[in-house]
Design an enzyme around this catalytic site. Structure first.
Site, PDB file in Angstrom:
ATOM      1  N   ASP A   7       0.866  -1.181   0.000  1.00 20.92           N
ATOM      2  CA  ASP A   7       0.000   0.000   0.000  1.00 20.92           C
ATOM      3  C   ASP A   7       0.907   1.237   0.000  1.00 20.92           C
ATOM      4  O   ASP A   7       2.132   1.122  -0.195  1.00 20.92           O
ATOM      5  CB  ASP A   7      -1.000  -0.028   1.170  1.00 20.92           C
ATOM      6  CG  ASP A   7      -0.360   0.273   2.518  1.00 20.92           C
ATOM      7  OD1 ASP A   7       0.886   0.394   2.597  1.00 20.92           O
ATOM      8  OD2 ASP A   7      -1.104   0.382   3.512  1.00 20.92           O
ATOM      9  N   CYS A  64       3.226  -2.999   3.990  1.00 24.00           N
ATOM     10  CA  CYS A  64       2.408  -1.824   4.301  1.00 24.00           C
ATOM     11  C   CYS A  64       3.210  -0.987   5.289  1.00 24.00           C
ATOM     12  O   CYS A  64       4.417  -1.193   5.426  1.00 24.00           O
ATOM     13  CB  CYS A  64       1.018  -2.213   4.813  1.00 24.00           C
ATOM     14  SG  CYS A  64       0.963  -3.076   6.396  1.00 24.00           S
ATOM     15  N   THR A  66       3.266  -0.796   8.597  1.00 23.57           N
ATOM     16  CA  THR A  66       3.817  -1.595   9.696  1.00 23.57           C
ATOM     17  C   THR A  66       4.079  -3.043   9.304  1.00 23.57           C
ATOM     18  O   THR A  66       4.794  -3.752  10.024  1.00 23.57           O
ATOM     19  CB  THR A  66       2.806  -1.640  10.856  1.00 23.57           C
ATOM     20  OG1 THR A  66       1.583  -2.215  10.342  1.00 23.57           O
ATOM     21  CG2 THR A  66       2.532  -0.265  11.427  1.00 23.57           C
ATOM     22  N   HIS A  97      10.675 -23.507   9.968  1.00 27.55           N
ATOM     23  CA  HIS A  97       9.722 -24.121  10.903  1.00 27.55           C
ATOM     24  C   HIS A  97       8.280 -24.058  10.425  1.00 27.55           C
ATOM     25  O   HIS A  97       7.520 -25.006  10.618  1.00 27.55           O
ATOM     26  CB  HIS A  97       9.797 -23.430  12.272  1.00 27.55           C
ATOM     27  CG  HIS A  97      11.081 -23.657  12.986  1.00 27.55           C
ATOM     28  ND1 HIS A  97      11.184 -23.602  14.363  1.00 27.55           N
ATOM     29  CD2 HIS A  97      12.332 -23.932  12.543  1.00 27.55           C
ATOM     30  CE1 HIS A  97      12.435 -23.828  14.726  1.00 27.55           C
ATOM     31  NE2 HIS A  97      13.159 -24.028  13.633  1.00 27.55           N
ATOM     32  N   HIS A 133       7.783 -30.192  12.613  1.00 32.36           N
ATOM     33  CA  HIS A 133       7.363 -28.909  12.034  1.00 32.36           C
ATOM     34  C   HIS A 133       6.209 -29.123  11.060  1.00 32.36           C
ATOM     35  O   HIS A 133       5.259 -28.334  11.032  1.00 32.36           O
ATOM     36  CB  HIS A 133       8.535 -28.203  11.363  1.00 32.36           C
ATOM     37  CG  HIS A 133       9.606 -27.775  12.324  1.00 32.36           C
ATOM     38  ND1 HIS A 133       9.311 -27.135  13.501  1.00 32.36           N
ATOM     39  CD2 HIS A 133      10.946 -27.917  12.297  1.00 32.36           C
ATOM     40  CE1 HIS A 133      10.438 -26.877  14.159  1.00 32.36           C
ATOM     41  NE2 HIS A 133      11.449 -27.357  13.452  1.00 32.36           N
ATOM     42  N   ARG A 136       3.000 -29.631  12.964  1.00 33.04           N
ATOM     43  CA  ARG A 136       2.439 -28.370  13.484  1.00 33.04           C
ATOM     44  C   ARG A 136       1.785 -27.545  12.373  1.00 33.04           C
ATOM     45  O   ARG A 136       0.755 -26.888  12.611  1.00 33.04           O
ATOM     46  CB  ARG A 136       3.556 -27.573  14.193  1.00 33.04           C
ATOM     47  CG  ARG A 136       3.990 -28.280  15.474  1.00 33.04           C
ATOM     48  CD  ARG A 136       5.332 -27.838  15.993  1.00 33.04           C
ATOM     49  NE  ARG A 136       5.757 -28.665  17.120  1.00 33.04           N
ATOM     50  CZ  ARG A 136       7.002 -28.718  17.588  1.00 33.04           C
ATOM     51  NH1 ARG A 136       7.964 -27.992  17.030  1.00 33.04           N
ATOM     52  NH2 ARG A 136       7.299 -29.492  18.608  1.00 33.04           N
TER      53      ARG A 136
HETATM   54  C1  RB5 Z   1      -1.801   3.051   6.175  1.00 32.58           C
HETATM   55  O1  RB5 Z   1      -1.804   4.334   6.701  1.00 32.58           O
HETATM   56  C2  RB5 Z   1      -1.404   2.060   7.261  1.00 32.58           C
HETATM   57  O2  RB5 Z   1      -2.474   1.899   8.147  1.00 32.58           O
HETATM   58  C3  RB5 Z   1      -1.011   0.744   6.642  1.00 32.58           C
HETATM   59  O3  RB5 Z   1       0.055   0.949   5.785  1.00 32.58           O
HETATM   60  C4  RB5 Z   1      -0.558  -0.329   7.589  1.00 32.58           C
HETATM   61  O4  RB5 Z   1       0.442   0.101   8.440  1.00 32.58           O
HETATM   62  C5  RB5 Z   1      -1.628  -1.060   8.278  1.00 32.58           C
HETATM   63  O5  RB5 Z   1      -1.395  -1.979   9.065  1.00 32.58           O
END
Ligand code: RB5
Length: 153
Positions: A7, A64, A66, A97, A133, A136
């Site tokens: 994104d 993305c 995070t 794993h 592994h 699981r």
């Molecule tokens: C977008 O602003 C942000 O929410 C997205 O890139 C991501 O970090 C979501 O988990």
């Protein structure tokens, strides 16, 4: 063949990962997004996850801001084991794993050098094939299929 997507929060890092894939001559398809315009990350995660789950692509990379949103979304698709990694130890271990089939990273979390190293580690580490592994992973599939034996253990 690797499926890759991002994104707006992962766009800049994805461009760097594409350079790495080109340098390493690793074949890939870019499922977008293709600029920094705002896009809903579950839609991109779904495209990449379905491409991998279908068997047409061996693995995937999702980025993305995070890495968390795309990993949550991708793991809703049956057959996907998406792993959010911010270090090389985890990238190696999740291949060995968990036989993870999608690598998720945070474009606002990682520097380019570390992200490339994590990607290289993930793509080049095979599943260990070790029985415990695999058992699981089969247990994860049973959870997904609603066939887990909750009395076991
Ligand atoms: C977008 O602003 C942000 O929410 C997205 O890139 C991501 O970090 C979501 O988990």
């Amino acid at each position: 063949m690797t499926a890759i997507g991002c994104d707006q929060g992962g766009f800049a890092l994805k461009q760097e990962i594409l350079k790495y894939l080109e340098q390493e001559k690793i074949p890939y398809k870019d499922f977008g997004s293709y600029d920094t315009a705002s896009v809903d990350y579950p839609l991109i995660a779904e495209k990449v996850a379905r491409a991998v789950a279908s068997g047409e692509y061996e693995n995937g990379i999702l980025i993305c801001g995070t890495g968390i949103g795309v990993s949550i979304a991708a793991n809703k698709i049956k057959g996907i084991r998406a792993a959010l990694c911010s270090d090389c130890f985890s990238a190696e271990a999740t291949r060995q794993h968990n036989n993870a089939n999608i690598l998720c990273m945070g474009g606002r979390v990682l520097g380019t050098g570390l992200a490339v190293k994590i990607t290289d580690t993930f793509l080049k580490t095979p599943f260990s094939g070790v029985d415990r592994h695999q058992r699981r992973i089969d247990e994860i599939s049973a959870l997904e299929n609603g066939t887990a034996d909750n009395q076991r253990q």
